[in-house]
Structures are given as C-alpha cells and as structure tokens.
Design an enzyme around this catalytic site. Structure first.
Site, mmCIF file in Angstrom:
data_model
loop_
_atom_site.group_PDB
_atom_site.id
_atom_site.type_symbol
_atom_site.label_atom_id
_atom_site.label_comp_id
_atom_site.label_asym_id
_atom_site.label_seq_id
_atom_site.Cartn_x
_atom_site.Cartn_y
_atom_site.Cartn_z
ATOM 1 C CE1 TYR A 1 -3.922 1.957 0.256
ATOM 2 C CE2 TYR A 1 -2.844 3.415 1.508
ATOM 3 C CZ TYR A 1 -3.706 3.455 0.722
ATOM 4 O OH TYR A 1 -4.552 4.435 0.386
ATOM 5 C CB CYS B 1 -4.459 17.988 7.563
ATOM 6 S SG CYS B 1 -4.701 17.021 8.977
ATOM 7 N NE ARG C 1 -4.253 8.464 0.601
ATOM 8 C CZ ARG C 1 -3.620 9.757 1.241
ATOM 9 N NH1 ARG C 1 -3.032 10.475 0.256
ATOM 10 N NH2 ARG C 1 -3.662 9.665 2.400
HETATM 11 P P1 GTP Z 1 -1.953 13.403 2.312
HETATM 12 O O1 GTP Z 1 -2.066 12.989 0.812
HETATM 13 O O2 GTP Z 1 -2.421 12.529 3.178
HETATM 14 O O3 GTP Z 1 -0.876 13.854 2.591
HETATM 15 O O4 GTP Z 1 -3.342 14.500 2.501
HETATM 16 P P2 GTP Z 1 -3.468 15.970 2.266
HETATM 17 O O5 GTP Z 1 -2.771 16.777 3.001
HETATM 18 O O6 GTP Z 1 -3.088 16.296 0.675
HETATM 19 O O7 GTP Z 1 -5.070 16.209 2.331
HETATM 20 P P3 GTP Z 1 -6.248 16.564 1.200
HETATM 21 O O8 GTP Z 1 -6.060 17.845 0.507
HETATM 22 O O9 GTP Z 1 -6.403 15.325 0.250
HETATM 23 O O10 GTP Z 1 -7.556 16.357 2.215
HETATM 24 C C1 GTP Z 1 -7.949 15.554 3.098
HETATM 25 C C2 GTP Z 1 -9.424 15.369 3.552
HETATM 26 O O11 GTP Z 1 -9.619 16.902 4.092
HETATM 27 C C3 GTP Z 1 -10.123 15.456 2.448
HETATM 28 O O12 GTP Z 1 -11.463 14.681 2.697
HETATM 29 C C4 GTP Z 1 -10.807 16.896 2.279
HETATM 30 O O13 GTP Z 1 -12.242 16.926 1.559
HETATM 31 C C5 GTP Z 1 -10.572 17.563 3.597
HETATM 32 N N1 GTP Z 1 -10.404 18.951 3.447
HETATM 33 C C6 GTP Z 1 -9.447 19.381 2.738
HETATM 34 N N2 GTP Z 1 -9.284 20.944 2.674
HETATM 35 C C7 GTP Z 1 -10.459 21.331 3.605
HETATM 36 C C8 GTP Z 1 -10.930 22.365 3.899
HETATM 37 O O14 GTP Z 1 -10.432 23.437 3.631
HETATM 38 N N3 GTP Z 1 -11.950 22.285 4.652
HETATM 39 C C9 GTP Z 1 -12.621 21.149 5.396
HETATM 40 N N4 GTP Z 1 -13.672 21.067 6.222
HETATM 41 N N5 GTP Z 1 -12.106 20.006 5.105
HETATM 42 C C10 GTP Z 1 -11.003 19.807 4.145
HETATM 43 C C1 SPV Z 2 0.380 10.593 3.636
HETATM 44 O O1 SPV Z 2 0.030 9.645 4.412
HETATM 45 O O2 SPV Z 2 0.868 11.712 3.880
HETATM 46 C C2 SPV Z 2 0.335 10.424 2.163
HETATM 47 C C3 SPV Z 2 -0.279 9.282 1.757
HETATM 48 O O3 SPV Z 2 0.664 11.210 1.273
HETATM 49 S S1 SPV Z 2 1.223 8.029 1.611
HETATM 50 O O4 SPV Z 2 1.724 8.155 0.314
HETATM 51 O O5 SPV Z 2 0.405 6.553 1.881
HETATM 52 O O6 SPV Z 2 2.120 8.182 2.601
#
Ligand code: GTP
Ligand code: SPV
Ligand code: MN
Length: 602
Positions: free
Chosen positions: A216, A269, A385
C-alpha cells in the site's frame, strides 16, 4: 484475492532494458540470489511496457477496468483489507546509534535488521517476477534531483511508480555507468501481506530502504515518504537544504504579481486541496497554480528559499473529493488514474463518500462486497487514494519543471484542530515560526493505521517522516533561518475549528483564498493585523470577507479568537511534548516556549 505478485513472461523487447551501471547490476544480482524470482523485468518506463503490464494486471485481476467512456485509461485496485494505510509502528530508522534516529522514530540496529529482513526475503520471490524500477525524484535539470532504483514484486507498485515519479530510461541515462554514482537502493516485496511480517526500514547511512509485507501507498512507493522525506531529510541536513512534507502553490494577483507559498499540513489535512484551490467569484483575476501537493525540496539561493516538487504525480485522498470541493482534482482524475480502494458501480464507474450527486443504488465496496446506501460500511475506504499524473492538473504551474525551483514568500503550518487554534496567525520571525512548526498538532486521520481524531503533536507535519533525530531537525531549521537574508514569512492556519455544536466554523476549500490573500498581503506589507500573544492575527477588517456566505460575524470572531484559557493548556502541552523528547530540543525553542507562556501571564 488477486495477487499482484504472480509472475509474468514478457515478449521480446519488453522488460529487458538492462542498465549499464555495474553497481546496479551487482545489487540486482544480490537481491536475485536472495529472493529467487522466476524472472527479472527491467523497466524502461515506455508506453508499450505500461500497456503490457496493465493487460497482465487485468488478466490476473490485480486491476479492474473502469468504464472507459467515463474514465479513460483508468483502473481500480483493491488492496488487502489488512493493508490500507501507512504503518507508523512498523516503520524504522536503522542508524548505528539510537540517538541518531532520535526520540520520535522507531529505531533498530542496522546489522540485526538486515539479517532479519534477509531471513524474510529469502526465496520470497519464487514464482514471481522481480521488477527493477529506475526513477528520478526532482525536475531533470535540478541540482537537488536524486536517482533511485526500486526492486519490487508488485505490478501495482510498478504502475504507480510510473505515475508518481519520472521513471525508466530517464533515470538510467542520468545514472550513466559510473559505479560510484549516488543512488538510492530500494527493495520491496509483498511477502504474504501479513501485518506480522510488515516492516518499512530505512538505512540512511547506506542510502537504502527495505520494505516488506505491504502493498500500500506510502509503505511501498519507496520514492515518496521513504526516499523523498525520510532519507531525503537526512541527506538535506547533511547537504544544507530542506526536505519537507509541504505542498507548493503559486498565487497570482489580477495585476500579475506572483508569489509562491509552501504549506505543511499533516496527512489528510488538506494539502492537495489547498494546492489546487479555485478562488471564489469575488476574487476575479486571482489565480492559484500547483507546483506540488505533498513534498517540497528547498534550497537556499541569493538568501531566499527555492522549492522544487520532487514528484511527478499526485497520490491523493479520494473521499470528500468532488466538483464542489476540488474541481481541479476531479478534472485531474477524469483519466489516466489508478484508483485504490474506492467503490465500483454497476456501470463500471467509481463511487466514494462525498462524491457529487446521489449515491448509486448498488455498488461493490472497497473490499469487494455488495453495497447499498443502507449499508453500515463505507463504500470507499476513508484512505482510498488516486494516483494521477500531475500533467492532468488544469492549473499545473508553468515553472514545475524549473530545476532552480520557485522562490518561496511564505511558509504555512496547519493542522486539524477543533479548538484553540485560530483560523490564521503570523509568527513574529523565523525563530518563532520554527517554534510554531515544532509544536504544531493535529487530530489523527485515516492516512495512518491507528486511532482517528486524537490530537497529537506533529512537528512541521514531519513526525512520521523525519529520518533522523528531531532535535537536530529543529536545529537544522534554526540554522537554515540564519542563512536566509530574505526568509519566507511563517504562518499557521486551521481550517477545522468547530463550534460548540461540532460543526466546522469555516467553509474552507475555495474560501481559503481569503486567508491566502491576507498572507500574500502581509508578504507585500500592505495589510494590518493585531498583535496577540501567539503572533499577528488579522482583525475582521483585514480579511476580505465580501460575499462569504454562511459565516456570521460571531462565528468569525470565534474563528479568530485566542482564548487565554485554551492557550494556557496548549502551552503546557507544548512543555509536556518538549519534555517527552528527552532533552534534544534546542535552547532557542525552550526560550520561545517560556516567552509564549510569559505573554499569557502578563
Ligand atoms: P495526504 O495526501 O495524506 O498528505 O493528504 P492532504 O494533506 O493532501 O489532504 P487532502 O487535501 O487530500 O484533504 C484530506 C481531507 O480533508 C479530504 O477529505 C478533504 O475533503 C478535507 N479537506 C481539505 N481541505 C479542507 C478544508 O478547507 N475544509 C474542510 N472542512 N475539509 C477539507
Ligand atoms: C500521507 O500519508 O501523507 C500520504 C499518503 O501522502 S502516503 O503516500 O500513503 O504516505
Ligand atoms: Mn502526505
């Protein structure tokens, strides 16, 4: 259960692209003797190779073909249900001493760990094809760019690596024939995908990674968290640059003035969403472009920080992604996308929680079971993902390939905090900003196995990704600041503050532009703020809130409020956190903590 490891026999001209470098050949031979694969497949990254691997994966049911009208060249993969996220408790930094790994990492002794892993890898690829995947991280002409080779017995990994990295011939050419050239050695085997035999081990001194027992994402795409962050951060300190868990975005004003910002939010986040933000109508003429959505490599030039995105694709969280929340992500994943653990509809389309429109009457859930809207289980796994090439992003920044990177005007830290943390504040200076980053916290998410929603300290969003002693990492940040004559301003944001009735106070997504605009205005020195004990905070009139629906002035006050009561607890949590690190925290940061506590007393 599909098995991504079953052997394949490629026709002539596919899988026989052996590199000329003797060091690579010797290493591959060593791994071959240990793992005893049926055959070796040397990847070149070509279209033909990819087509072949996809057709074999379809035959072996490692992939399911999606409705090619709705999602051209897109496929679904279901991982083993015991294997759906990063496993931090089985992730190790293997340095000669425990002190080098530091208080926040699992440590294990390199010699013993190699022996243990050799035992697990012995004969592990019998009846399987061993793929050799050459790749580079970083734009082809960047001085920061690194070469890696990943050996894997998973076709899913090969197909993902082709999306997520610049893979194949480009890396072989760059490496050349010098047997002393620097490159990362990555070995991955699925073994029997058993959590009891799942270990993600890093050997920074050897520039090596061994990952077993998982299939994964972050556990097995060794380019990403393993090389670009854990090994990367170790190399960055040695070589005087920064490897960070940060998105990079460009923001251009209607007058054509452009700034770049980098933002560190913990996993799941909001990095991908922020990096692709579409400004609300009210911000006509403003444009946000994406350089990267997860990782930033930053170096100092002319007293400034310059950032490159080492990756070539996005491995993004699917649930919650919709045309309403993130249209650019939706457009990016309309084609050429490898989905993992989403639900499959009866007409070969995908479904997930938070997608636009009504849920399907019937679907196959991420585990492969029947699903209806009445089911108790989620249709898609919360950490399902997409892997999609960055080229698909309609707002890809034109400078994404620049080897020198883009100049960073602001660094933003942030996390999921239901309380305490205001919508935004600005640190007083680099040292205070380093303190803000070092003490940041966030409620845990489904991106890592374990409890969800628990507040934990996650310094610079690097807790699971810093490949060396966190105290030295903090010191490296402080040292970097001293070398910057034109440092980025540092901010902290929180999109996730909740009201007493448990609802998000801030609409988020596109409306985060309002906060970004204040940040840019601060960089330009053209907007006010009020000084609070925690930093500069915008007054209501400093934020452009025109046409912001659904947020009352009272809610806005709540969003910007710094409660002395909540912050007293927060500062004492900072103290506990620093204490838990056992004496590695630099004096400057201890002093910052005392000053912060003092500002709440006076
Ligand atoms: P990784 O790939 O794990 O590093 O995640 P990331 O930091 O890129 O987070 P991503 O943008 O994919 O958002 C993760 C979750 O947070 C999703 O379900 C989004 O819908 C939610 N989210 C993102 N931005 C916001 C926001 O501004 N407000 C709220 N309420 N939720 C948000
Ligand atoms: C994270 O967890 O911060 C990601 C997804 O971007 S992974 O590549 O599985 O770590
Ligand atoms: Mn991430």
């Amino acid at each position: 259960m599909n098995n991504p490891a079953t052997a394949i026999s490629p026709p002539a001209g596919i899988g026989d692209h052996k590199p000329a470098n003797q060091a690579v050949l010797d290493w591959v031979h060593e791994v071959e003797l240990l793992t005893q694969p049926e055959n070796i497949f040397w990847c070149d990254g070509s279209e033909r190779e990819n087509d072949f691997l996809i057709s074999e994966s379809l035959k072996q049911e490692v992939l399911t073909k999606l409705n090619q009208k709705r999602a051209p060249r897109s496929y679904l993969h279901r991982s083993n249900p015991n294997d759906v996220a990063r496993v931090e408790q089985f992730t190790f930094i293997c340095t000669p001493t425990k002190a080098e790994a530091g208080p926040t990492n699992n440590w294990s002794e390199p010699g013993e760990t190699y022996s243990k892993l050799d035992g697990l890898l012995k004969g592990a690829m019998r009846g399987r094809t061993m793929f050799v995947v050459p790749y580079i991280m970083g734009p082809p002409d960047s001085p920061l760019t690194k070469i890696g080779f990943e050996i894997t017995d998973s076709k899913y990994v090969v197909l993902s690596m082709r999306i997520m990295t610049r893979m194949g011939e480009i890396a072989v050419k760059r490496l050349g024939s010098d047997p002393k050239a620097e490159w990362n050695r990555g070995v991955h085997s699925l073994l029997d995908v058993n959590p009891e035999r799942r270990f993600i081990c890093h050997f920074p001194q050897d520039n090596a990674i061994i990952s077993v027992g998982s299939g994964y994402g972050g556990n097995v795409l060794l380019s990403k968290k393993c090389l670009a962050l854990r090994i990367g951060s170790y190399l960055a300190r040695k070589q005087g640059w920064l490897a960070e868990h940060m998105l990079i975005l460009g923001v251009e004003s209607p007058e054509g003035k452009k700034h770049y910002v980098a933002a560190a939010f913990p996993s799941a986040c909001g990095k991908t969403n922020f990096a692709m933000l579409i400004p609300p109508k009210h911000f006509a003429g403003w444009k946000v472009t994406t350089v990267g959505d997860d990782i930033a490599w930053m170096q100092i030039r002319d007293g400034r920080l310059w950032a490159v995105n080492p990756e070539n694709g996005y491995f993004g969280v699917v649930p919650g992604t919709s045309y309403k929340s993130n249209p650019n992500a939706m457009k990016s994943i309309e084609r050429d996308t490898l989905y993992t653990n989403v639900a499959l509809t009866d007409d070969g389309d995908m479904w997930w929680e938070g997608k636009d429109g009504p849920p399907p009457k019937h679907a196959i859930d991420w585990r492969g079971n029947d699903w209806t809207p009445d089911s108790k289980e989620k249709a898609a796994h919360p950490n399902s993902r997409f892997a999609t090439p960055m080229r698909n992003n309609p707002v890809l920044d034109p400078h994404v390939e620049d080897g020198d990177g883009v100049p960073i005007s602001a660094i933003i830290f942030g996390g999921r905090r239901s309380d305490t943390m205001p919508l935004v504040f600005q640190a007083f200076d680099w040292e205070h900003g380093t303190y803000v980053g070092s003490t940041m916290a966030s409620e845990t998410t489904a991106a890592a196995a374990g409890a969800v929603g628990k507040v934990r300290r996650d310094p610079m969003a690097m807790l699971p990704f810093c490949g060396y002693n966190i105290g030295d990492y903090f010191r490296h940040w402080l040292e970097t600041g001293k070398r910057l004559t034109n440092p980025p301003l540092i901010f902290h944001v929180n999109w996730f503050r909740k009201s007493a009735d448990g609802k998000f106070l801030w609409p988020g997504f596109g409306d985060n532009m309002r906060v970004l605009k204040w940040i840019i205005d601060r960089c330009e020195g053209r907007v006010g703020a009020t000084e609070s004990p925690i930093g500069h905070i915008p007054r209501m009139q400093d934020l452009d809130l025109d046409e912001l629906g659904g947020v009352t002035p009272n809610q806005m006050r709540e969003l910007l409020n710094v409660s002395a009561e909540e912050w007293q607890k927060e500062v004492s949590d900072h103290a506990k956190f620093f204490e838990s690190l056992g004496g590695v925290v630099p004096d400057e940061l201890e002093k910052q903590r005392k000053n912060l506590a003092g500002r709440f007393k006076s």
